[in-house]
Design an enzyme around this catalytic site. Sequence first.
Site, PDB file in Angstrom:
ATOM      1  CD1 TRP A 146      -2.682   1.614   0.442  1.00 43.86           C
ATOM      2  CD2 TRP A 146      -2.010   1.920   2.559  1.00 43.86           C
ATOM      3  NE1 TRP A 146      -3.396   2.651   0.956  1.00 43.86           N
ATOM      4  CE2 TRP A 146      -2.999   2.863   2.258  1.00 43.86           C
ATOM      5  CE3 TRP A 146      -1.452   1.921   3.833  1.00 43.86           C
ATOM      6  CZ2 TRP A 146      -3.446   3.805   3.175  1.00 43.86           C
ATOM      7  CZ3 TRP A 146      -1.893   2.850   4.747  1.00 43.86           C
ATOM      8  CH2 TRP A 146      -2.874   3.784   4.420  1.00 43.86           C
ATOM      9  CG  ASP A 227      -2.145  -2.240   7.306  1.00 43.36           C
ATOM     10  OD1 ASP A 227      -3.310  -2.191   7.736  1.00 43.36           O
ATOM     11  OD2 ASP A 227      -1.733  -1.506   6.386  1.00 43.36           O
ATOM     12  CE  LYS A 264      -9.822   0.412   2.706  1.00 40.84           C
ATOM     13  NZ  LYS A 264      -9.604   1.071   1.448  1.00 40.84           N
TER      14      LYS A 264
HETATM   15  C1  PLP Z   1      -3.241  -1.906   3.302  1.00 38.76           C
HETATM   16  C2  PLP Z   1      -3.961  -0.745   3.882  1.00 38.76           C
HETATM   17  N1  PLP Z   1      -3.675  -0.368   5.125  1.00 38.76           N
HETATM   18  C3  PLP Z   1      -4.280   0.669   5.713  1.00 38.76           C
HETATM   19  C4  PLP Z   1      -5.233   1.389   5.032  1.00 38.76           C
HETATM   20  C5  PLP Z   1      -5.814   2.517   5.817  1.00 38.76           C
HETATM   21  O1  PLP Z   1      -7.052   2.905   5.539  1.00 38.76           O
HETATM   22  P1  PLP Z   1      -7.861   3.892   6.491  1.00 38.76           P
HETATM   23  O2  PLP Z   1      -6.897   4.881   7.031  1.00 38.76           O
HETATM   24  O3  PLP Z   1      -8.842   4.515   5.572  1.00 38.76           O
HETATM   25  O4  PLP Z   1      -8.458   3.055   7.533  1.00 38.76           O
HETATM   26  C6  PLP Z   1      -5.560   1.054   3.709  1.00 38.76           C
HETATM   27  C7  PLP Z   1      -6.520   1.829   2.932  1.00 38.76           C
HETATM   28  O5  PLP Z   1      -6.671   1.760   1.760  1.00 38.76           O
HETATM   29  C8  PLP Z   1      -4.906  -0.049   3.131  1.00 38.76           C
HETATM   30  O6  PLP Z   1      -5.170  -0.449   1.894  1.00 38.76           O
END
Ligand code: PLP
Length: 417
Positions: A146, A227, A264
């Site tokens: 990511w 993560d 998500k």
């Molecule tokens: C791998 C991964 N980690 C963390 C996030 C963090 O998302 P958020 O800050 O919207 O919870 C995302 C969002 O796309 C992600 O794809």
Amino acid sequence: MATQTITATEAKPASFFATAPYIPPDAIFALTAEYNADSCPQKVNLGQGTYRDENGQPWVLPSVQKARDTLLSQGLYHEYLPILGLESFRNEAAKVALGAELYGKQRAKLAICQSLSGTGALHLAGLLLRSCRSPLPRVYVPSPTWSNHIQVFSSLGFQCESFKYYDEQKKTLDIESYLATLRAAEPGSIVILHACAHNPTGCDPSREQWKQIGAIMKERSLFPLFDAAYLGFNSGSVDDDAFAMRYVVDELQMEAGVCMSFAKNMGLYGERVGCLFFATGSEKTAKNTQSVLEMLQRSEVSNPPAYGARIASAILSSDDLRDMWYADLTTMSGRIRSMRRALYDALIKYGAHGSWEPLIRQSGMFGFLGLSPYVVNKLKEKYHVYMASNSRISIAGLNPSNVDYVARSIAECLDES
Ligand SMILES: Cc1ncc(COP(=O)(O)O)c(C=O)c1O
């Protein structure tokens, strides 16, 4: 005495921001803006990882809807949360990640803090880990990963080390390279592990491979930072998707960090509902670590937002609502799986050049197509099909009305290139 005259140009101080460089916009948010501005009725957005229903619309989960109605009927509260966040939410979130039994065993050794979604959890984890070690340990990040991982940790001063995760030729996880990296890493290094549904490749280690990864990490004293942004998206079951985290904490008895996002899996993208917890080795360490988290949180955001945490907490602490949420996860992951299959079938039907089996081997929210940047750009310019430049697609953007068009567009583009 000679007097000095100050001219108008000299009097004007240089801008305080004169040294600020121009940073190009974030690629995926810029792509969403381009998509929104596109007036073509056939446009398809496979860029940002946000769930869409079978009509291509954002989906409010029935469990979230119900929790929201209950909260509203109880009256609105606009008071501050404590610095560490809503206690019931923090505890329930950690319980989701670890499962009730392991959570019960570990509770006293956990340091838990509510965070600004998954990104905020990663950032807070970085701040905490930075405060624990000098010199700073390296942070190992899979390649690809990511895009924000490197940005978050390098902005905190960590040196990020990318390691080969994916074999472009075989279109699989490159486990040998992964294990070799871990064997060579300096003890005390931090390793970012996608708990499930690896973004962008959709390739996760098998359970046996997780065990190999865990064993080497333990032997080398590497710190696992999970993560967990897509729990429930792989299989529809949070318990199955949480295997790696639970294995490391329970079987290997390792200290670990877990960065959770409910963006998500509850569709609470804008509410920024997240949680960071550390499984530590002792009650005292957990108490101290949590106190540091509290101090860091205070100086960063003072205290986290309440509304989304209340919704998530209502869902997780009621048997009925939790069951509804599990059913919602099955709906989302099931629809994604069927669209993955539909895209594969349509690519075969149109004779699209290439091998598409990897697409149906992958899991989670994304498909990794292996298209060249030229083809990706042509798909956008000529066919109004938007995807990340590395040809990662958010499968949730597909539905019965557009999947055939997307496959045909890909086949035509590959023929033309
Ligand atoms: C791998 C991964 N980690 C963390 C996030 C963090 O998302 P958020 O800050 O919207 O919870 C995302 C969002 O796309 C992600 O794809």
